[in-house]
Design a protein around this motif. Structure first.
Motif, PDB file in Angstrom:
ATOM      1  N   ILE A  47     -12.229  31.617  37.996  1.00  0.00           N
ATOM      2  CA  ILE A  47     -10.941  31.859  37.976  1.00  0.00           C
ATOM      3  C   ILE A  47     -10.030  31.026  36.918  1.00  0.00           C
ATOM      4  N   THR A  48     -10.695  30.016  36.634  1.00  0.00           N
ATOM      5  CA  THR A  48     -10.059  28.907  35.897  1.00  0.00           C
ATOM      6  C   THR A  48      -9.412  29.352  34.586  1.00  0.00           C
ATOM      7  N   PRO A  49      -8.040  29.450  34.212  1.00  0.00           N
ATOM      8  CA  PRO A  49      -7.693  29.873  32.697  1.00  0.00           C
ATOM      9  C   PRO A  49      -8.386  29.008  31.535  1.00  0.00           C
ATOM     10  N   PHE A  50      -8.623  29.666  30.673  1.00  0.00           N
ATOM     11  CA  PHE A  50      -9.425  29.552  29.569  1.00  0.00           C
ATOM     12  C   PHE A  50     -10.530  29.113  29.789  1.00  0.00           C
ATOM     13  N   VAL A  51     -11.076  29.173  30.861  1.00  0.00           N
ATOM     14  CA  VAL A  51     -12.625  29.232  31.116  1.00  0.00           C
ATOM     15  C   VAL A  51     -13.135  30.448  31.404  1.00  0.00           C
ATOM     16  N   ASN A  52     -12.711  31.056  32.521  1.00  0.00           N
ATOM     17  CA  ASN A  52     -13.187  32.375  32.892  1.00  0.00           C
ATOM     18  C   ASN A  52     -14.582  32.725  32.987  1.00  0.00           C
ATOM     19  N   PHE A  53     -15.245  31.605  33.434  1.00  0.00           N
ATOM     20  CA  PHE A  53     -16.601  31.995  33.331  1.00  0.00           C
ATOM     21  C   PHE A  53     -17.369  30.883  34.443  1.00  0.00           C
ATOM     22  N   PRO A  54     -17.854  31.638  35.480  1.00  0.00           N
ATOM     23  CA  PRO A  54     -18.588  30.770  36.356  1.00  0.00           C
ATOM     24  C   PRO A  54     -19.995  30.285  36.348  1.00  0.00           C
ATOM     25  N   ILE A  55     -20.475  29.096  36.000  1.00  0.00           N
ATOM     26  CA  ILE A  55     -21.766  28.903  35.650  1.00  0.00           C
ATOM     27  C   ILE A  55     -22.685  29.412  36.793  1.00  0.00           C
ATOM     28  N   THR A  56     -22.396  29.487  37.871  1.00  0.00           N
ATOM     29  CA  THR A  56     -23.287  29.934  38.881  1.00  0.00           C
ATOM     30  C   THR A  56     -23.469  31.387  38.716  1.00  0.00           C
ATOM     31  N   SER A  57     -22.803  32.183  37.771  1.00  0.00           N
ATOM     32  CA  SER A  57     -23.306  33.481  37.258  1.00  0.00           C
ATOM     33  C   SER A  57     -24.444  33.292  36.576  1.00  0.00           C
ATOM     34  N   ARG A  58     -24.949  32.435  36.036  1.00  0.00           N
ATOM     35  CA  ARG A  58     -25.966  32.202  35.048  1.00  0.00           C
ATOM     36  C   ARG A  58     -27.403  31.616  36.064  1.00  0.00           C
ATOM     37  N   MET A  59     -28.187  32.525  36.001  1.00  0.00           N
ATOM     38  CA  MET A  59     -29.311  32.390  37.064  1.00  0.00           C
ATOM     39  C   MET A  59     -29.753  30.944  37.127  1.00  0.00           C
ATOM     40  N   ALA A  60     -29.801  30.182  35.993  1.00  0.00           N
ATOM     41  CA  ALA A  60     -30.419  28.928  35.931  1.00  0.00           C
ATOM     42  C   ALA A  60     -29.779  28.000  37.087  1.00  0.00           C
ATOM     43  N   ILE A  61     -28.537  28.041  37.520  1.00  0.00           N
ATOM     44  CA  ILE A  61     -27.913  27.280  38.352  1.00  0.00           C
ATOM     45  C   ILE A  61     -28.309  27.499  39.829  1.00  0.00           C
ATOM     46  N   PRO A  62     -27.930  28.910  40.357  1.00  0.00           N
ATOM     47  CA  PRO A  62     -28.657  29.102  41.688  1.00  0.00           C
ATOM     48  C   PRO A  62     -29.915  29.136  41.838  1.00  0.00           C
ATOM     49  N   LEU A  63     -30.807  29.433  40.840  1.00  0.00           N
ATOM     50  CA  LEU A  63     -32.348  29.424  40.706  1.00  0.00           C
ATOM     51  C   LEU A  63     -32.731  28.004  41.215  1.00  0.00           C
ATOM     52  N   PHE A  64     -32.277  27.164  40.113  1.00  0.00           N
ATOM     53  CA  PHE A  64     -32.471  25.765  40.499  1.00  0.00           C
ATOM     54  C   PHE A  64     -32.395  25.109  41.528  1.00  0.00           C
ATOM     55  N   LEU A  65     -30.914  25.367  42.178  1.00  0.00           N
ATOM     56  CA  LEU A  65     -30.576  24.683  43.568  1.00  0.00           C
ATOM     57  C   LEU A  65     -31.323  25.434  44.775  1.00  0.00           C
ATOM     58  N   SER A  66     -31.615  26.883  44.409  1.00  0.00           N
ATOM     59  CA  SER A  66     -32.296  27.241  45.828  1.00  0.00           C
ATOM     60  C   SER A  66     -33.928  26.806  45.887  1.00  0.00           C
ATOM     61  N   LEU A  67     -34.453  26.722  44.427  1.00  0.00           N
ATOM     62  CA  LEU A  67     -35.799  26.134  44.521  1.00  0.00           C
ATOM     63  C   LEU A  67     -35.717  24.444  45.070  1.00  0.00           C
ATOM     64  N   LEU A  68     -34.525  23.996  44.721  1.00  0.00           N
ATOM     65  CA  LEU A  68     -34.484  22.585  45.206  1.00  0.00           C
ATOM     66  C   LEU A  68     -34.488  22.516  46.506  1.00  0.00           C
ATOM     67  N   THR A  69     -33.536  23.494  47.507  1.00  0.00           N
ATOM     68  CA  THR A  69     -33.531  23.642  48.858  1.00  0.00           C
ATOM     69  C   THR A  69     -34.818  24.121  49.154  1.00  0.00           C
ATOM     70  N   TRP A  70     -35.475  24.797  48.620  1.00  0.00           N
ATOM     71  CA  TRP A  70     -36.858  25.295  49.054  1.00  0.00           C
ATOM     72  C   TRP A  70     -37.840  23.972  48.945  1.00  0.00           C
ATOM     73  N   VAL A  71     -37.833  23.134  48.132  1.00  0.00           N
ATOM     74  CA  VAL A  71     -38.748  22.039  48.000  1.00  0.00           C
ATOM     75  C   VAL A  71     -38.255  21.109  49.041  1.00  0.00           C
ATOM     76  N   ILE A  72     -37.006  20.986  49.357  1.00  0.00           N
ATOM     77  CA  ILE A  72     -36.544  19.918  50.454  1.00  0.00           C
ATOM     78  C   ILE A  72     -37.128  20.436  51.811  1.00  0.00           C
ATOM     79  N   PHE A  73     -36.799  21.968  52.077  1.00  0.00           N
ATOM     80  CA  PHE A  73     -37.149  22.113  53.462  1.00  0.00           C
ATOM     81  C   PHE A  73     -38.699  22.329  53.693  1.00  0.00           C
TER      82      PHE A  73
END
Lengths: 194, 275
Positions: B120-146
């Motif tokens: 919702i940021t003006p002139f950006v209007n694009f959440p990087i978390t809507s690109r699978m790379a980010i959520p996937l990497f972070l959730s895999l990191l959580t997976w590795v950690i737990f």
């Protein structure tokens, strides 16, 4: 006209200018969205790692240091406040004792003054009474001496007067013998008075 | 505006009420190389990912830089945010040992939050978390950690307790064990990633389609390409987009919170085994 512009942009990208990185099939639909793009994955790993190290090595120690310093400051502040309070309390007690002492002293002074006044008053009254008595006595004495003086004066005047009168009355009718007799007797009488 | 134009390029307002690209992918893939640094392509999305990282660091740095004993509003908010993650998520969920995972959870929260806010940021209007790379990497990191924390804490019994759970009737053990195994090692990272990803994708689709349709309708009406009635629809889409915009503010905060919270919950189930 607007649609023309859109079409041109789309044509430009479709023709590969600038070049798209991967040539994935367009027919893939939404499923492509579930697959991570390599360059985004790498960027994500790098960016997140940097953020993580920053948080780990700088932000959290900074937060802890800030909170610890604040805790210390607040504790010191409270301590000094406590100290000031105690000091104020002891000062208050001091003042209270002082005020009480002053009140007592004032009462003492007033009572002393009253006593002094009473004694002065008694003194004055006594002195006045004594003086009055003395005045009275002196007056009496003066009166007495005056009476004595007046009496003697009176006697003398009566004698003189008597002689004068006697001379005038007797005159020549009395001989020398009887005159002398009369005078002598008179003198004797006067001597009796004296 | 580029993404709006790309998304609605072939829009015919006389046939469609809402402009949408033929492929939903077009709303998310900006893989046109803007610049290439040492063979690494910097696309718009890659740039935004790095920007999110830089903003996360700047946000914390400027908040904590002064270390004032009597903090201002900004310092207090950053301190509040950080102590919230510490007290409510790290220590609140995992317990005293959670302080070990606090740096990870904090980085996770702030990075996802900023990535989401880009929606919702003006002139950006694009959440990087809507690109699978980010959520996937972070959730895999959580997976590795737990998973790592589980083995480190409980040894091999971490795995065997999941496959052959104690306190469960023997005849149910294989079934429960199988379900537990799948849910812990396969479903968890996937659901964690997809939850964040899908929420942000949905929000982005709604916002971009409504806003671009509104934009195209109104400009087309003003240039006389469509009638006034159709053009007024543009204003309706615009109003709807604003309502969704408000809704997305909540989604953005909530999804960052949920991702971090669930990461903590997963770590907790590994570290404090009681099932």
């Amino acid at each position: 006209m607007l649609m023309h512009v859109f079409a041109q942009i789309v044509l430009a990208t479709e023709e590969g200018v600038p070049v798209p990185i991967s040539e994935e099939a367009d027919s893939g639909g939404g499923i492509d969205l579930l697959l991570p793009a390599a360059e985004e994955l790498i960027a994500g790993i790098i960016a997140f790692s940097i953020v993580f190290f920053f948080v780990w090595k700088w932000a959290i120690p900074a937060l802890n240091a800030t909170l610890a310093a604040r805790q210390q400051a607040i504790a010191a502040e409270l301590e000094s406040a406590e100290k000031a309070k105690l000091e104020a309390e002891s000062l208050l007690t001091d003042y209270r004792t002082q005020v009480a002492g002053a009140k007592e002293e004032a009462a003492q002074i007033v009572s002393d003054a009253r006593d002094a006044g009473e004694s002065v008053k008694a003194d004055i009254v006594t002195r006045a009474e004594t003086e009055a008595e003395q005045v009275k006595v002196r007056a009496q004495e003066e009166i007495d001496s005056e009476r004595v003086r007046v009496a003697s004066d009176l006697k003398r005047q009566v004698a003189d007067l008597s002689i004068d009168v006697a001379q005038k009355v007797v005159g020549s009718s009395i001989d020398a013998n009887s005159q002398r007799e009369l005078v002598d007797r008179y003198i004797d009488e006067l001597g009796g008075v004296r | 505006m580029d993404e709006l134009i790309l998304a609605t390029a072939e829009c015919d307002l006389n046939e469609n009420a809402v402009c949408a690209p033929e492929n939903v992918k077009d709303l998310f893939e900006f893989r046109v190389e803007v610049i290439n640094i040492l063979g690494f392509p910097i696309t718009r999305t890659v740039f935004l990912i790095f920007l999110a990282g830089a903003l996360a660091i700047a946000l914390l740095y400027f908040g904590l830089r002064k270390r004032a004993t009597q903090p201002g509003k900004y310092q207090l908010s950053i301190e509040g945010l950080m102590t919230f993650v510490k007290d409510e998520i790290a220590v609140g969920i995992i317990g005293p040992t959670g302080i070990k995972y606090y740096p990870y959870l904090m980085a996770l929260f702030i990075f996802i939050l900023i990535g989401n806010v880009f929606e919702i940021t003006p002139f950006v209007n694009f959440p990087i978390t809507s690109r699978m790379a980010i959520p996937l990497f972070l959730s895999l990191l959580t997976w590795v950690i737990f998973v790592f924390a589980g083995f480190k804490r409980n040894g091999l019994s971490y795995l065997t307790d999941i496959i052959w759970p104690p306190g469960v009737p023997v005849f149910l053990k294989p079934l429960v064990g199988l379900i537990e195994f799948f849910s812990t090692f396969l479903v968890r990272p996937f659901s964690l990633a997809v939850r964040l990803f899908a929420n942000l994708v949905a929000g982005h689709v709604m916002l971009t389609l409504l806003l671009s349709t509104a934009f195209i309708s109104i400009t087309a009406m003003l240039s006389g390409e469509i009638g006034i009635v159709k053009g007024l629809f543009g204003f309706a889409w615009w109003a709807l987009a604003l309502a969704i915009f408000m809704f997305e503010v909540i989604v953005i905060l909530l999804q960052a919170y949920i991702f971090t919270l669930l990461s903590a919950v997963y770590i907790d189930t590994s570290v404090n085994v009681e099932h």
